[in-house]
Design a protein around this motif. Structure first.
Motif, PDB file in Angstrom:
ATOM      1  N   GLN A  55     -22.310 -20.490 -34.528  1.00 38.10           N
ATOM      2  CA  GLN A  55     -21.558 -19.745 -35.525  1.00 38.10           C
ATOM      3  C   GLN A  55     -21.287 -20.806 -36.612  1.00 38.10           C
ATOM      4  OE1 GLN A  55     -20.988 -16.597 -32.319  1.00 38.10           O
ATOM      5  NE2 GLN A  55     -22.830 -15.859 -32.769  1.00 38.10           N
ATOM      6  N   TYR A  56     -19.787 -21.232 -36.089  1.00 41.51           N
ATOM      7  CA  TYR A  56     -19.339 -21.945 -37.313  1.00 41.51           C
ATOM      8  C   TYR A  56     -19.050 -22.508 -37.721  1.00 41.51           C
ATOM      9  CZ  TYR A  56     -15.491 -25.519 -37.513  1.00 41.51           C
ATOM     10  OH  TYR A  56     -14.093 -26.099 -39.326  1.00 41.51           O
ATOM     11  N   LEU A  57     -19.557 -23.149 -37.338  1.00 38.55           N
ATOM     12  CA  LEU A  57     -21.075 -24.521 -38.741  1.00 38.55           C
ATOM     13  C   LEU A  57     -21.398 -23.411 -39.537  1.00 38.55           C
ATOM     14  CD1 LEU A  57     -21.928 -27.282 -36.986  1.00 38.55           C
ATOM     15  CD2 LEU A  57     -20.360 -27.499 -37.972  1.00 38.55           C
ATOM     16  N   ILE A  58     -22.610 -22.237 -39.151  1.00 43.37           N
ATOM     17  CA  ILE A  58     -22.760 -21.472 -40.443  1.00 43.37           C
ATOM     18  C   ILE A  58     -22.073 -20.754 -41.230  1.00 43.37           C
ATOM     19  CG2 ILE A  58     -24.119 -19.714 -40.060  1.00 43.37           C
ATOM     20  CD1 ILE A  58     -26.060 -19.761 -38.030  1.00 43.37           C
ATOM     21  N   LYS A  59     -20.710 -20.998 -40.993  1.00 44.41           N
ATOM     22  CA  LYS A  59     -20.057 -20.264 -41.660  1.00 44.41           C
ATOM     23  C   LYS A  59     -19.855 -21.142 -42.307  1.00 44.41           C
ATOM     24  CE  LYS A  59     -18.156 -16.626 -38.765  1.00 44.41           C
ATOM     25  NZ  LYS A  59     -16.866 -15.673 -37.412  1.00 44.41           N
ATOM     26  N   LYS A  60     -19.336 -22.689 -41.425  1.00 43.99           N
ATOM     27  CA  LYS A  60     -17.883 -23.339 -42.487  1.00 43.99           C
ATOM     28  C   LYS A  60     -19.779 -23.855 -44.129  1.00 43.99           C
ATOM     29  CE  LYS A  60     -16.034 -27.952 -41.961  1.00 43.99           C
ATOM     30  NZ  LYS A  60     -16.387 -29.035 -41.262  1.00 43.99           N
ATOM     31  N   ILE A  61     -20.329 -24.020 -43.868  1.00 42.01           N
ATOM     32  CA  ILE A  61     -22.086 -24.104 -44.785  1.00 42.01           C
ATOM     33  C   ILE A  61     -21.667 -23.195 -45.926  1.00 42.01           C
ATOM     34  CG2 ILE A  61     -24.303 -24.559 -45.108  1.00 42.01           C
ATOM     35  CD1 ILE A  61     -24.255 -26.077 -42.680  1.00 42.01           C
ATOM     36  N   SER A  62     -21.925 -21.641 -44.816  1.00 44.92           N
ATOM     37  CA  SER A  62     -21.702 -20.697 -46.586  1.00 44.92           C
ATOM     38  C   SER A  62     -20.706 -21.231 -47.217  1.00 44.92           C
ATOM     39  CB  SER A  62     -21.885 -19.213 -45.634  1.00 44.92           C
ATOM     40  OG  SER A  62     -22.611 -19.123 -44.768  1.00 44.92           O
ATOM     41  N   ALA A  63     -19.159 -21.741 -46.816  1.00 41.02           N
ATOM     42  CA  ALA A  63     -18.380 -21.799 -47.711  1.00 41.02           C
ATOM     43  C   ALA A  63     -18.115 -22.593 -48.455  1.00 41.02           C
ATOM     44  CB  ALA A  63     -16.455 -21.490 -46.474  1.00 41.02           C
ATOM     45  N   LEU A  64     -19.112 -23.813 -47.799  1.00 39.58           N
ATOM     46  CA  LEU A  64     -19.084 -25.152 -48.862  1.00 39.58           C
ATOM     47  C   LEU A  64     -20.663 -24.716 -49.963  1.00 39.58           C
ATOM     48  CD1 LEU A  64     -19.517 -28.014 -45.872  1.00 39.58           C
ATOM     49  CD2 LEU A  64     -17.286 -27.420 -47.735  1.00 39.58           C
ATOM     50  N   GLU A  65     -20.775 -24.468 -49.424  1.00 35.39           N
ATOM     51  CA  GLU A  65     -21.737 -23.472 -50.647  1.00 35.39           C
ATOM     52  C   GLU A  65     -21.438 -23.110 -51.290  1.00 35.39           C
ATOM     53  OE1 GLU A  65     -25.122 -21.780 -48.787  1.00 35.39           O
ATOM     54  OE2 GLU A  65     -26.657 -23.415 -47.709  1.00 35.39           O
ATOM     55  N   VAL A  66     -20.855 -21.933 -51.353  1.00 33.70           N
ATOM     56  CA  VAL A  66     -19.766 -21.462 -52.166  1.00 33.70           C
ATOM     57  C   VAL A  66     -18.900 -21.903 -53.207  1.00 33.70           C
ATOM     58  CG1 VAL A  66     -17.845 -19.573 -52.754  1.00 33.70           C
ATOM     59  CG2 VAL A  66     -19.672 -18.330 -51.035  1.00 33.70           C
ATOM     60  N   GLU A  67     -17.873 -22.836 -52.530  1.00 40.83           N
ATOM     61  CA  GLU A  67     -17.255 -23.960 -53.299  1.00 40.83           C
ATOM     62  C   GLU A  67     -18.219 -24.780 -54.143  1.00 40.83           C
ATOM     63  OE1 GLU A  67     -13.999 -26.287 -54.255  1.00 40.83           O
ATOM     64  OE2 GLU A  67     -14.472 -24.117 -53.384  1.00 40.83           O
ATOM     65  N   VAL A  68     -19.166 -25.468 -53.544  1.00 42.04           N
ATOM     66  CA  VAL A  68     -19.980 -26.377 -54.689  1.00 42.04           C
ATOM     67  C   VAL A  68     -20.583 -25.846 -55.504  1.00 42.04           C
ATOM     68  CG1 VAL A  68     -22.200 -27.270 -54.351  1.00 42.04           C
ATOM     69  CG2 VAL A  68     -21.316 -27.659 -53.270  1.00 42.04           C
ATOM     70  N   ALA A  69     -20.780 -23.937 -56.015  1.00 42.17           N
ATOM     71  CA  ALA A  69     -21.714 -23.062 -56.778  1.00 42.17           C
ATOM     72  C   ALA A  69     -20.368 -23.310 -57.688  1.00 42.17           C
ATOM     73  CB  ALA A  69     -21.608 -21.828 -56.249  1.00 42.17           C
ATOM     74  N   ARG A  70     -18.978 -22.678 -57.129  1.00 44.23           N
ATOM     75  CA  ARG A  70     -17.993 -22.880 -58.096  1.00 44.23           C
ATOM     76  C   ARG A  70     -17.490 -23.848 -58.830  1.00 44.23           C
ATOM     77  NH1 ARG A  70     -12.858 -24.356 -58.804  1.00 44.23           N
ATOM     78  NH2 ARG A  70     -12.902 -25.484 -56.330  1.00 44.23           N
ATOM     79  N   ILE A  71     -17.966 -25.703 -57.903  1.00 46.08           N
ATOM     80  CA  ILE A  71     -17.375 -26.345 -58.746  1.00 46.08           C
ATOM     81  C   ILE A  71     -18.349 -26.663 -59.926  1.00 46.08           C
ATOM     82  CG2 ILE A  71     -17.500 -28.999 -58.611  1.00 46.08           C
ATOM     83  CD1 ILE A  71     -16.375 -28.802 -56.084  1.00 46.08           C
ATOM     84  N   GLN A  72     -19.764 -26.122 -59.705  1.00 51.66           N
ATOM     85  CA  GLN A  72     -20.947 -26.681 -60.538  1.00 51.66           C
ATOM     86  C   GLN A  72     -20.469 -25.665 -62.071  1.00 51.66           C
ATOM     87  OE1 GLN A  72     -24.180 -25.420 -58.432  1.00 51.66           O
ATOM     88  NE2 GLN A  72     -24.824 -27.265 -58.590  1.00 51.66           N
TER      89      GLN A  72
END
Length: 176
Positions: A55-72
């Motif tokens: 569950q922790y990893l799923i939350k972390k990956i979701s947060a990273l995907e949001v960060e990647v979209a913001r950077i893009q």
């Protein structure tokens, strides 16, 4: 045998649609010794720990995907301010996750804006590897897992020093 107590149960886990583990007890295995019962309790505790880590990893990956979209979005705005709309595409590496090697494929239609690079960062934001002066057009670059530790990485397609697209890759533990 009359005084002997038998416990019947078997632990199993099912990965549900949300990627979480459901655990249940089922009567189908005989446990005679008390140490077997305590070992089964240890398995239950380990399953709970694995469920929490998942569950922790799923939350972390979701947060990273949001960060990647913001950077893009921020990086693409830099090019648009210059009046240049880049024609780039970055595809997910395959296979992903991988143990030995994987291929990153991209398409850059117009390289008049500068050189093409792939930058790879670990999850702490440390740069791990750069592949510089790559060709434009449709190109595939092979990554060797021996160059990295097992873990999750973000790779960026960089054009003229600007991050254009980003993806996440996972290198699983390498067998020795």
């Amino acid at each position: 045998m009359r005084n002997q107590v038998f416990f019947y149960f078997f632990l199993f886990a099912v990965l549900n649609a949300k990627g979480q583990y459901d655990s249940s007890l089922s009567v189908n295995k005989r446990i005679v010794h008390p140490e077997s019962y305590s070992a089964s309790l240890g398995m239950l505790q380990e399953m709970q720990l694995l469920r929490e880590q998942n569950q922790y990893l799923i939350k972390k990956i979701s947060a990273l995907e949001v960060e990647v979209a913001r950077i893009q979005q921020n990086q693409n705005l830099n090019f648009l301010m210059l009046g240049v709309e880049p024609k780039v595409e970055l595809y997910q590496n395959a296979p992903n996750p991988f143990q030995s090697s994987s291929v990153i494929t991209y398409r850059v239609e117009d390289i008049s804006n500068g050189s093409v690079s792939i930058w790879i960062y670990d999850m702490r934001g440390n740069e791990v590897r750069r592949y510089e002066n790559l060709p434009g057009g449709l190109f595939s670059h092979r990554i060797n897992a021996k160059e990295f530790k097992a873990g999750t990485y973000i790779y960026h397609l960089v054009l003229a020093g600007q991050i254009m697209k980003s993806k996440i890759m996972l290198i699983s533990k390498q067998e020795k």
